[in-house]
Scaffold this active site. Structure first.
Site, short mmCIF file in Angstrom:
data_model
loop_
_atom_site.label_atom_id
_atom_site.label_comp_id
_atom_site.label_asym_id
_atom_site.label_seq_id
_atom_site.Cartn_x
_atom_site.Cartn_y
_atom_site.Cartn_z
N GLU A 131 6.72 0.29 -6.95
CA GLU A 131 5.76 -0.45 -6.14
C GLU A 131 6.46 -1.11 -4.97
OE1 GLU A 131 2.64 -0.79 -5.97
OE2 GLU A 131 1.67 -1.25 -7.87
N ASP A 132 5.73 -1.30 -3.87
CA ASP A 132 6.30 -2.06 -2.77
C ASP A 132 6.26 -3.55 -3.09
OD1 ASP A 132 3.53 -2.25 -2.60
OD2 ASP A 132 3.40 -1.68 -0.50
N ASP A 167 1.82 -8.34 -6.83
CA ASP A 167 1.22 -9.65 -6.56
C ASP A 167 0.35 -10.01 -7.76
OD1 ASP A 167 -0.13 -11.86 -5.58
OD2 ASP A 167 -0.77 -10.92 -3.74
N PHE A 195 1.72 -14.69 1.93
CA PHE A 195 1.38 -13.35 2.42
C PHE A 195 2.51 -12.84 3.30
CE2 PHE A 195 -0.82 -10.11 4.85
CZ PHE A 195 -1.58 -9.51 3.87
N ARG A 234 2.70 -3.42 9.97
CA ARG A 234 3.46 -2.67 8.97
C ARG A 234 4.70 -2.03 9.58
NH1 ARG A 234 0.66 0.69 5.58
NH2 ARG A 234 -1.34 -0.17 6.11
#
Length: 105
Positions: free
Chosen positions: A28-29, A32, A82, A95
């Site tokens: 996973e990046d 959360d 975030f 991104r």
């Protein structure tokens, strides 16, 4: 607005995956809330892998994640803020940044 998980998870293309008897590492990046993994893991366990481990670039320190979700390999633990850059976006922008930074709207 746009800086929290929507909680919506859509998984496609898992029908033809054969992982029976294999050792699987999910990469996973960012982890959360863990919503994606909570939807994905039961589907993958039905396919009877030998094992499943989770690896992530970023593990967010948050109370929103299920405490039973075990992430074995973590590159960086980050605060509950975030982040954008290095593939992580805010409303399809930022991104492309060559770093990961805290987004402050």
């Amino acid at each position: 607005v746009g800086t929290e998980s929507t909680g919506k998870v859509k998984l496609e293309g898992l029908e033809s995956i054969d992982i029976s008897g294999r050792h699987v590492i999910l990469v996973e990046d960012i982890v959360d809330t863990g919503n994606t993994l909570e939807k994905l893991l039961p589907i993958l366990f039905e396919k009877q892998p030998a094992s499943i481990e989770i690896c992530t670039l970023l593990l967010k320190e948050t109370e929103r994640r299920n405490k039973e979700l075990s992430v074995k390999y973590v590159a960086f633990t980050i605060p509950d803020q975030f982040v954008v850059g290095y593939g992580l976006d805010y409303d399809q922008s930022m991104r492309h940044l060559p770093f990961i930074g805290i987004f402050k709207p």
